[in-house]
Design a protein around this motif. Structure first.
Motif, mmCIF file in Angstrom:
data_model
loop_
_atom_site.group_PDB
_atom_site.id
_atom_site.type_symbol
_atom_site.label_atom_id
_atom_site.label_comp_id
_atom_site.label_asym_id
_atom_site.label_seq_id
_atom_site.Cartn_x
_atom_site.Cartn_y
_atom_site.Cartn_z
ATOM 1 N N LEU A 41 4.522 -8.998 -6.883
ATOM 2 C CA LEU A 41 5.455 -8.122 -6.182
ATOM 3 C C LEU A 41 5.127 -6.660 -6.456
ATOM 4 C CD1 LEU A 41 8.085 -7.623 -4.549
ATOM 5 C CD2 LEU A 41 9.297 -7.763 -6.736
ATOM 6 N N LEU A 42 4.843 -6.337 -7.700
ATOM 7 C CA LEU A 42 4.557 -4.944 -8.051
ATOM 8 C C LEU A 42 3.239 -4.456 -7.458
ATOM 9 C CD1 LEU A 42 5.816 -4.865 -11.732
ATOM 10 C CD2 LEU A 42 6.960 -4.010 -9.669
ATOM 11 N N ARG A 43 2.287 -5.351 -7.243
ATOM 12 C CA ARG A 43 1.043 -4.959 -6.559
ATOM 13 C C ARG A 43 1.276 -4.770 -5.064
ATOM 14 N NH1 ARG A 43 -1.121 -8.334 -10.495
ATOM 15 N NH2 ARG A 43 -0.849 -10.199 -9.231
ATOM 16 N N THR A 47 1.943 -1.078 -1.174
ATOM 17 C CA THR A 47 1.242 -1.189 0.107
ATOM 18 C C THR A 47 2.170 -0.946 1.286
ATOM 19 O OG1 THR A 47 1.585 -3.569 0.455
ATOM 20 C CG2 THR A 47 -0.292 -2.911 -0.926
ATOM 21 N N LEU A 48 3.465 -0.862 1.016
ATOM 22 C CA LEU A 48 4.429 -0.658 2.097
ATOM 23 C C LEU A 48 4.482 0.796 2.548
ATOM 24 C CD1 LEU A 48 7.320 -2.947 0.842
ATOM 25 C CD2 LEU A 48 5.468 -3.491 2.435
ATOM 26 N N GLY A 49 3.823 1.681 1.806
ATOM 27 C CA GLY A 49 3.728 3.068 2.232
ATOM 28 C C GLY A 49 4.873 3.953 1.795
ATOM 29 N N GLY A 50 5.761 3.437 0.980
ATOM 30 C CA GLY A 50 6.892 4.243 0.515
ATOM 31 C C GLY A 50 6.526 5.057 -0.708
ATOM 32 N N ASN A 51 7.500 5.321 -1.518
ATOM 33 C CA ASN A 51 7.329 6.102 -2.723
ATOM 34 C C ASN A 51 6.671 5.250 -3.798
ATOM 35 O OD1 ASN A 51 7.530 7.619 -5.013
ATOM 36 N ND2 ASN A 51 9.699 8.037 -4.827
ATOM 37 N N ARG A 52 5.418 5.538 -4.106
ATOM 38 C CA ARG A 52 4.674 4.743 -5.092
ATOM 39 C C ARG A 52 5.283 4.861 -6.481
ATOM 40 N NH1 ARG A 52 -0.543 2.971 -3.791
ATOM 41 N NH2 ARG A 52 -0.948 2.926 -6.002
ATOM 42 N N ALA A 53 5.866 5.988 -6.813
ATOM 43 C CA ALA A 53 6.381 6.199 -8.158
ATOM 44 C C ALA A 53 7.460 5.174 -8.515
ATOM 45 C CB ALA A 53 6.930 7.606 -8.292
ATOM 46 N N ALA A 54 8.240 4.769 -7.549
ATOM 47 C CA ALA A 54 9.302 3.797 -7.820
ATOM 48 C C ALA A 54 8.712 2.483 -8.296
ATOM 49 C CB ALA A 54 10.153 3.584 -6.573
#
Length: 59
Positions: A41-43, A47-54
């Protein structure tokens, strides 16, 4: 959810040409699935293009 129901839903999505990634975790019961699937899930989340930091804050 029963594994057979999940597999049926994945097959339905595939017939509709949806992009699907389906992971099986043999021997893992429903109660432990979230623990076992968390690394996948964390990988996937970034890839969804949102905020990577979260997503990167986990782990």
């Amino acid at each position: 959810m029963l594994p057979s129901a999940t597999e049926g839903y994945v097959k339905l999505l595939c017939t509709q040409n949806a992009e699907v990634t389906f992971h099986r975790y043999p021997g893992v019961t429903h109660g432990l699935a979230d623990d076992v699937a968390l690394p996948d899930l964390l990988r996937w989340l970034p890839t969804l293009g949102g905020n990577r930091a979260a997503a990167e804050g986990w782990g």
